[in-house]
Design a protein around this motif. Structure first.
Motif, PDB file in Angstrom:
ATOM      1  N   ASP A  36       4.764   3.638  15.948  1.00  0.00           N
ATOM      2  CA  ASP A  36       3.305   3.563  15.947  1.00  0.00           C
ATOM      3  C   ASP A  36       2.937   2.170  15.471  1.00  0.00           C
ATOM      4  O   ASP A  36       2.855   1.905  14.273  1.00  0.00           O
ATOM      5  CB  ASP A  36       2.719   4.634  15.030  1.00  0.00           C
ATOM      6  CG  ASP A  36       1.192   4.640  15.055  1.00  0.00           C
ATOM      7  OD1 ASP A  36       0.602   3.744  15.702  1.00  0.00           O
ATOM      8  OD2 ASP A  36       0.594   5.516  14.409  1.00  0.00           O
ATOM      9  N   SER A  39      -0.078   1.692  13.036  1.00  0.00           N
ATOM     10  CA  SER A  39      -0.092   2.323  11.716  1.00  0.00           C
ATOM     11  C   SER A  39      -0.054   1.291  10.597  1.00  0.00           C
ATOM     12  O   SER A  39       0.643   0.279  10.683  1.00  0.00           O
ATOM     13  CB  SER A  39       1.096   3.274  11.577  1.00  0.00           C
ATOM     14  OG  SER A  39       1.168   3.788  10.253  1.00  0.00           O
ATOM     15  N   LYS A  49       5.022   7.769  15.807  1.00  0.00           N
ATOM     16  CA  LYS A  49       3.755   8.324  16.273  1.00  0.00           C
ATOM     17  C   LYS A  49       3.961   9.768  16.714  1.00  0.00           C
ATOM     18  O   LYS A  49       5.079  10.190  17.024  1.00  0.00           O
ATOM     19  CB  LYS A  49       3.152   7.462  17.371  1.00  0.00           C
ATOM     20  CG  LYS A  49       3.847   7.469  18.712  1.00  0.00           C
ATOM     21  CD  LYS A  49       3.053   6.579  19.665  1.00  0.00           C
ATOM     22  CE  LYS A  49       3.596   6.663  21.079  1.00  0.00           C
ATOM     23  NZ  LYS A  49       2.818   5.819  22.021  1.00  0.00           N
TER      24      LYS A  49
END
Length: 220
Positions: A36, A39, A49
């Motif tokens: 991700d 993030s 993710k």
């Protein structure tokens, strides 16, 4: 001399439980952990993710030659690491394509987290790496050849031919990192003090400032 039963058993147990040195990324703990990249969570790697798609494991950027006129070295790296292929997160592998104009140089640099293996697609290159004992191991390689640069050691590639050259690089890390020696020393922010560089390289302040001015990031 043979060891007695108890000492041998102790040694065997220690060999099983003690951590062994790893030359690449640590083993993954699940099937996949797609990065991700948005993030704010910072871990040793990227946060996973929630949902993955096939696009997270796909990248077509290595098929075309890079623009070797984009910098003063005449060489350009196109990376296929976790930042371009999120599905590589925790898998411990990545690739790059490097293109070289005639006379192009991939300047001395290191990859702190990976060993690199290059496969020559076209052209010929003078390549080499330097051991911690300051021994240079160098060779001229051409299309179809493979050469290995051990993890963390300073290395380079130079196209001394009259035609373009290209390689595919493989790494045993999803994000091997690259630290160019010249850029790290002369274009760091904040700057490395001139007194450190003049003493290290046995040159004057004018020479240091000249190199810094040439390597300074271009202002947009």
């Amino acid at each position: 001399m043979a060891c007695s039963l108890l000492p041998c058993a102790v040694v065997a147990v220690l060999l099983l439980v003690l951590p062994s040195p790893s030359a690449g990324d640590p083993d993954l703990l699940q099937d996949i952990c797609v990065a991700d990249l948005t993030s704010a969570v910072k871990v040793n790697g990227f946060a996973c993710k929630a949902a993955a798609t096939e696009e997270d494991f796909y990248f077509k950027g290595l098929g075309a030659a890079g623009n070797t006129s984009s910098n003063t070295y005449g060489a350009v790296v196109t990376a296929a690491n976790v930042e371009k292929v999120p599905g590589l997160n925790t898998l411990g592998v990545s690739m790059s394509r490097i293109d070289y104009a005639p006379g192009g140089l991939n300047p001395p640099h290191t990859h702190p987290r990976a060993t690199e293996m290059v496969f020559v697609l076209q052209g010929a290159l003078d390549v080499g790496f330097i051991t911690t004992g300051n021994k240079l191991l160098a060779k001229t390689i051409s299309a179809g050849d493979v050469f290995v640069f051990p993890r963390g050691l300073v290395h380079f590639q130079k196209n001394n031919g009259d035609s373009p050259a290209a390689v595919i690089s493989a790494f045993n890390s999803h994000l091997p990192g690259t630290q160019s020696l010249a850029t790290a020393l002369f274009a760091a922010s904040p700057e490395v003090p001139d007194g450190v560089l003049t003493k290290a390289f046995q040159v004057g302040t004018k020479e240091v400032e000249k190199i810094k001015s040439r390597l300074a990031p271009k202002k947009s």
